[in-house]
Scaffold this active site. Structure first.
Site, PDB file in Angstrom:
ATOM      1  N   VAL A  61       0.801  -1.228   0.000  1.00  0.00           N
ATOM      2  CA  VAL A  61       0.000   0.000   0.000  1.00  0.00           C
ATOM      3  C   VAL A  61       0.836   1.281   0.000  1.00  0.00           C
ATOM      4  O   VAL A  61       0.289   2.372  -0.132  1.00  0.00           O
ATOM      5  CB  VAL A  61      -1.031   0.016   1.156  1.00  0.00           C
ATOM      6  CG1 VAL A  61      -2.185  -0.924   0.885  1.00  0.00           C
ATOM      7  CG2 VAL A  61      -0.387  -0.273   2.506  1.00  0.00           C
ATOM      8  N   ASN A  87      -5.094   0.233   7.979  1.00  0.00           N
ATOM      9  CA  ASN A  87      -4.518  -0.437   9.151  1.00  0.00           C
ATOM     10  C   ASN A  87      -3.056  -0.838   8.964  1.00  0.00           C
ATOM     11  O   ASN A  87      -2.326  -0.958   9.941  1.00  0.00           O
ATOM     12  CB  ASN A  87      -5.380  -1.676   9.464  1.00  0.00           C
ATOM     13  CG  ASN A  87      -4.698  -2.610  10.436  1.00  0.00           C
ATOM     14  OD1 ASN A  87      -4.747  -2.398  11.648  1.00  0.00           O
ATOM     15  ND2 ASN A  87      -4.032  -3.642   9.930  1.00  0.00           N
ATOM     16  N   SER A 139      -1.980   6.136  16.579  1.00  0.00           N
ATOM     17  CA  SER A 139      -1.397   5.513  17.777  1.00  0.00           C
ATOM     18  C   SER A 139      -1.261   6.592  18.832  1.00  0.00           C
ATOM     19  O   SER A 139      -1.085   7.775  18.506  1.00  0.00           O
ATOM     20  CB  SER A 139      -0.018   4.938  17.463  1.00  0.00           C
ATOM     21  OG  SER A 139       0.664   4.625  18.666  1.00  0.00           O
ATOM     22  N   TYR A 152       8.128   6.307  13.548  1.00  0.00           N
ATOM     23  CA  TYR A 152       6.753   5.794  13.746  1.00  0.00           C
ATOM     24  C   TYR A 152       5.820   6.875  14.307  1.00  0.00           C
ATOM     25  O   TYR A 152       4.695   7.063  13.845  1.00  0.00           O
ATOM     26  CB  TYR A 152       6.831   4.593  14.692  1.00  0.00           C
ATOM     27  CG  TYR A 152       5.532   3.866  14.946  1.00  0.00           C
ATOM     28  CD1 TYR A 152       5.055   2.923  14.049  1.00  0.00           C
ATOM     29  CD2 TYR A 152       4.798   4.103  16.108  1.00  0.00           C
ATOM     30  CE1 TYR A 152       3.869   2.231  14.305  1.00  0.00           C
ATOM     31  CE2 TYR A 152       3.620   3.424  16.362  1.00  0.00           C
ATOM     32  CZ  TYR A 152       3.155   2.487  15.455  1.00  0.00           C
ATOM     33  OH  TYR A 152       1.982   1.810  15.711  1.00  0.00           O
ATOM     34  N   ALA A 154       6.141  10.088  14.048  1.00  0.00           N
ATOM     35  CA  ALA A 154       5.904  11.093  12.994  1.00  0.00           C
ATOM     36  C   ALA A 154       4.813  10.611  12.052  1.00  0.00           C
ATOM     37  O   ALA A 154       3.905  11.367  11.680  1.00  0.00           O
ATOM     38  CB  ALA A 154       7.190  11.351  12.212  1.00  0.00           C
ATOM     39  N   SER A 155       4.873   9.327  11.677  1.00  0.00           N
ATOM     40  CA  SER A 155       3.877   8.801  10.734  1.00  0.00           C
ATOM     41  C   SER A 155       2.482   8.813  11.352  1.00  0.00           C
ATOM     42  O   SER A 155       1.495   9.102  10.677  1.00  0.00           O
ATOM     43  CB  SER A 155       4.251   7.380  10.287  1.00  0.00           C
ATOM     44  OG  SER A 155       4.081   6.433  11.328  1.00  0.00           O
ATOM     45  N   LYS A 156       2.409   8.505  12.645  1.00  0.00           N
ATOM     46  CA  LYS A 156       1.090   8.431  13.292  1.00  0.00           C
ATOM     47  C   LYS A 156       0.526   9.822  13.588  1.00  0.00           C
ATOM     48  O   LYS A 156      -0.693  10.037  13.529  1.00  0.00           O
ATOM     49  CB  LYS A 156       1.179   7.584  14.563  1.00  0.00           C
ATOM     50  CG  LYS A 156       1.535   6.119  14.294  1.00  0.00           C
ATOM     51  CD  LYS A 156       0.509   5.439  13.394  1.00  0.00           C
ATOM     52  CE  LYS A 156       0.799   3.979  13.156  1.00  0.00           C
ATOM     53  NZ  LYS A 156      -0.194   3.333  12.282  1.00  0.00           N
ATOM     54  N   ILE A 185      -1.333  -2.953  22.451  1.00  0.00           N
ATOM     55  CA  ILE A 185      -2.257  -4.041  22.108  1.00  0.00           C
ATOM     56  C   ILE A 185      -1.452  -5.307  21.829  1.00  0.00           C
ATOM     57  O   ILE A 185      -0.419  -5.249  21.158  1.00  0.00           O
ATOM     58  CB  ILE A 185      -3.086  -3.665  20.845  1.00  0.00           C
ATOM     59  CG1 ILE A 185      -3.691  -2.245  20.972  1.00  0.00           C
ATOM     60  CG2 ILE A 185      -4.163  -4.707  20.555  1.00  0.00           C
ATOM     61  CD1 ILE A 185      -4.621  -2.024  22.135  1.00  0.00           C
TER      62      ILE A 185
HETATM   63  P1  NAP Z   1       0.994  -6.317  12.682  1.00  0.00           P
HETATM   64  O1  NAP Z   1       0.571  -7.473  13.543  1.00  0.00           O
HETATM   65  O2  NAP Z   1       2.449  -6.156  12.388  1.00  0.00           O
HETATM   66  O3  NAP Z   1       0.148  -6.352  11.331  1.00  0.00           O
HETATM   67  C1  NAP Z   1       0.343  -5.400  10.321  1.00  0.00           C
HETATM   68  C2  NAP Z   1       0.049  -6.044   8.989  1.00  0.00           C
HETATM   69  O4  NAP Z   1       0.313  -5.059   7.953  1.00  0.00           O
HETATM   70  C3  NAP Z   1       0.968  -7.250   8.715  1.00  0.00           C
HETATM   71  O5  NAP Z   1       0.214  -8.340   8.240  1.00  0.00           O
HETATM   72  C4  NAP Z   1       1.917  -6.705   7.654  1.00  0.00           C
HETATM   73  O6  NAP Z   1       2.427  -7.665   6.765  1.00  0.00           O
HETATM   74  C5  NAP Z   1       1.016  -5.714   6.915  1.00  0.00           C
HETATM   75  N1  NAP Z   1       1.820  -4.792   6.106  1.00  0.00           N
HETATM   76  C6  NAP Z   1       3.047  -4.292   6.391  1.00  0.00           C
HETATM   77  N2  NAP Z   1       3.473  -3.508   5.399  1.00  0.00           N
HETATM   78  C7  NAP Z   1       2.506  -3.524   4.443  1.00  0.00           C
HETATM   79  C8  NAP Z   1       2.373  -2.918   3.166  1.00  0.00           C
HETATM   80  N3  NAP Z   1       3.333  -2.117   2.670  1.00  0.00           N
HETATM   81  N4  NAP Z   1       1.265  -3.143   2.438  1.00  0.00           N
HETATM   82  C9  NAP Z   1       0.283  -3.949   2.908  1.00  0.00           C
HETATM   83  N5  NAP Z   1       0.349  -4.564   4.130  1.00  0.00           N
HETATM   84  C10 NAP Z   1       1.455  -4.347   4.889  1.00  0.00           C
HETATM   85  O7  NAP Z   1       0.539  -4.931  13.326  1.00  0.00           O
HETATM   86  P2  NAP Z   1      -0.649  -4.619  14.368  1.00  0.00           P
HETATM   87  O8  NAP Z   1      -0.058  -4.569  15.722  1.00  0.00           O
HETATM   88  O9  NAP Z   1      -1.836  -5.467  14.092  1.00  0.00           O
HETATM   89  O10 NAP Z   1      -0.933  -3.105  13.969  1.00  0.00           O
HETATM   90  C11 NAP Z   1      -1.968  -2.726  13.058  1.00  0.00           C
HETATM   91  C12 NAP Z   1      -2.041  -1.201  13.012  1.00  0.00           C
HETATM   92  O11 NAP Z   1      -2.303  -0.705  14.324  1.00  0.00           O
HETATM   93  C13 NAP Z   1      -0.716  -0.556  12.558  1.00  0.00           C
HETATM   94  O12 NAP Z   1      -0.998   0.583  11.767  1.00  0.00           O
HETATM   95  C14 NAP Z   1      -0.086  -0.143  13.860  1.00  0.00           C
HETATM   96  O13 NAP Z   1       0.819   0.928  13.691  1.00  0.00           O
HETATM   97  C15 NAP Z   1      -1.305   0.253  14.669  1.00  0.00           C
HETATM   98  N6  NAP Z   1      -1.065   0.208  16.125  1.00  0.00           N
HETATM   99  C16 NAP Z   1      -0.756  -0.969  16.756  1.00  0.00           C
HETATM  100  C17 NAP Z   1      -0.524  -0.955  18.139  1.00  0.00           C
HETATM  101  C18 NAP Z   1      -0.189  -2.202  18.893  1.00  0.00           C
HETATM  102  O14 NAP Z   1       0.005  -2.118  20.119  1.00  0.00           O
HETATM  103  N7  NAP Z   1      -0.121  -3.353  18.286  1.00  0.00           N
HETATM  104  C19 NAP Z   1      -0.609   0.252  18.833  1.00  0.00           C
HETATM  105  C20 NAP Z   1      -0.924   1.414  18.159  1.00  0.00           C
HETATM  106  C21 NAP Z   1      -1.170   1.379  16.796  1.00  0.00           C
HETATM  107  P3  NAP Z   1       3.881  -8.325   7.041  1.00  0.00           P
HETATM  108  O15 NAP Z   1       3.753  -9.103   8.289  1.00  0.00           O
HETATM  109  O16 NAP Z   1       4.132  -9.175   5.849  1.00  0.00           O
HETATM  110  O17 NAP Z   1       4.846  -7.182   7.180  1.00  0.00           O
END
Ligand code: NAP
Length: 244
Positions: A61, A87, A139, A152, A154-156, A185
């Site tokens: 993406v 996401n 985030s 990270y 900065a992006s958020k 999470i």
């Molecule tokens: P995750 O388990 O790492 O899942 C993210 C998914 O996005 C993975 O399947 C990943 O694929 C995919 N992805 C990565 N780069 C991509 C790209 N260029 N195009 C399409 N898909 C891509 O992360 P998560 O913890 O569920 O987080 C989901 C969202 O919530 C993120 O935006 C994260 O910043 C935000 N968030 C998470 C937390 C937390 O505590 N977990 C807190 C605040 C915000 P690959 O595995 O192949 O890279």
């Protein structure tokens, strides 16, 4: 039937959001960067078992041209696009002094540019439909900062500004644009943190526990529903009281 695109939905929070929106009755356009990510689990089968349509659209993406191809394919498959959940996200953590330019650029490209790509392309469809809901994953670190995450955070933070701007630009077209800002999470992304980093975070959370992906999905479900039809440009923290 209404359709929702959820980026980065092979696992973690994205998979939980896809499952929840399917329970709400949406057909699901799954996305992730590789097909293989879906081979490691049964999320697509679990969604189809709920009686809705589901299809996987592999695409990076951060690439505008690839997003255009994906959205075209989603429209051909499902007709309308009613909900967009941005996401997909990555981390490449390091103190700024040690962070490489490549890791800064990569995180901005995947986390932030992707949101521009998808919102620009999908709102072209939503404007013609005269309705749509966009939900962006920000985030708490985009609001408060976090050592080791200058890229990270900065992006958020950018996603929060983009969410409010798009809400203002497209509110009159009956398109809402909101963000959720999760705290800590349980997902593969946070499994990478050390025990010390986890304990430090836990001590600051009022509810004294980490969140679960389903607790993010519940709020996204609300923002994707007509119950939130007059909510736009908002950032909802889902962090167990981390910031109070
Ligand atoms: P995750 O388990 O790492 O899942 C993210 C998914 O996005 C993975 O399947 C990943 O694929 C995919 N992805 C990565 N780069 C991509 C790209 N260029 N195009 C399409 N898909 C891509 O992360 P998560 O913890 O569920 O987080 C989901 C969202 O919530 C993120 O935006 C994260 O910043 C935000 N968030 C998470 C937390 C937390 O505590 N977990 C807190 C605040 C915000 P690959 O595995 O192949 O890279």
């Amino acid at each position: 039937m209404s359709c929702a695109i959820v980026t980065g939905s092979a696992r973690g929070i994205g998979a939980a959001i896809a499952l929840r929106l399917a329970k709400d009755g949406f057909d699901i356009a799954f996305n992730d960067i590789s097909e293989k990510a879906f081979e490691d689990n049964d999320i697509v089968d679990r969604v189809r078992a709920l009686g809705v349509q589901a299809e996987v659209f592999v695409c990076d993406v951060s690439r505008f041209d690839k997003c255009e191809e994906m959205v075209k394919a989603v429209r051909e498959r499902f007709g309308s696009i009613d909900v967009l959940v941005n996401n997909a996200g990555i981390t490449r953590d390091n103190l700024m002094a040690r962070m490489t330019e490549a890791d800064y650029d990569l995180v901005i490209s995947v986390n932030q540019k992707s949101v521009f790509n998808m919102m620009k392309i999908v709102t072209d469809v939503m404007r013609k439909q005269r309705h749509g809901h966009i939900i962006n994953l920000a985030s708490v670190v985009g609001v408060y900062g976090n050592p080791g995450q200058v890229n990270y955070s900065a992006s958020k933070a950018a996603i929060i500004g983009m969410t409010k701007t798009v809400a203002k630009e497209l509110g009159s077209r009956n398109i809402t644009c909101n963000a959720v800002a999760p705290g800590f999470i349980h997902t593969p992304m946070t499994d990478k943190l050390t025990e010390e980093q986890r304990n430090a975070m836990l001590s600051r959370i009022a509810m004294k526990r980490y969140g679960e992906p389903e607790e993010i999905a519940g709020v996204v479900s609300f923002l994707a529903s007509e119950d939130s039809s007059y909510v736009t440009g908002q950032v909802i923290e889902i962090a167990g009281g981390l910031s109070i």
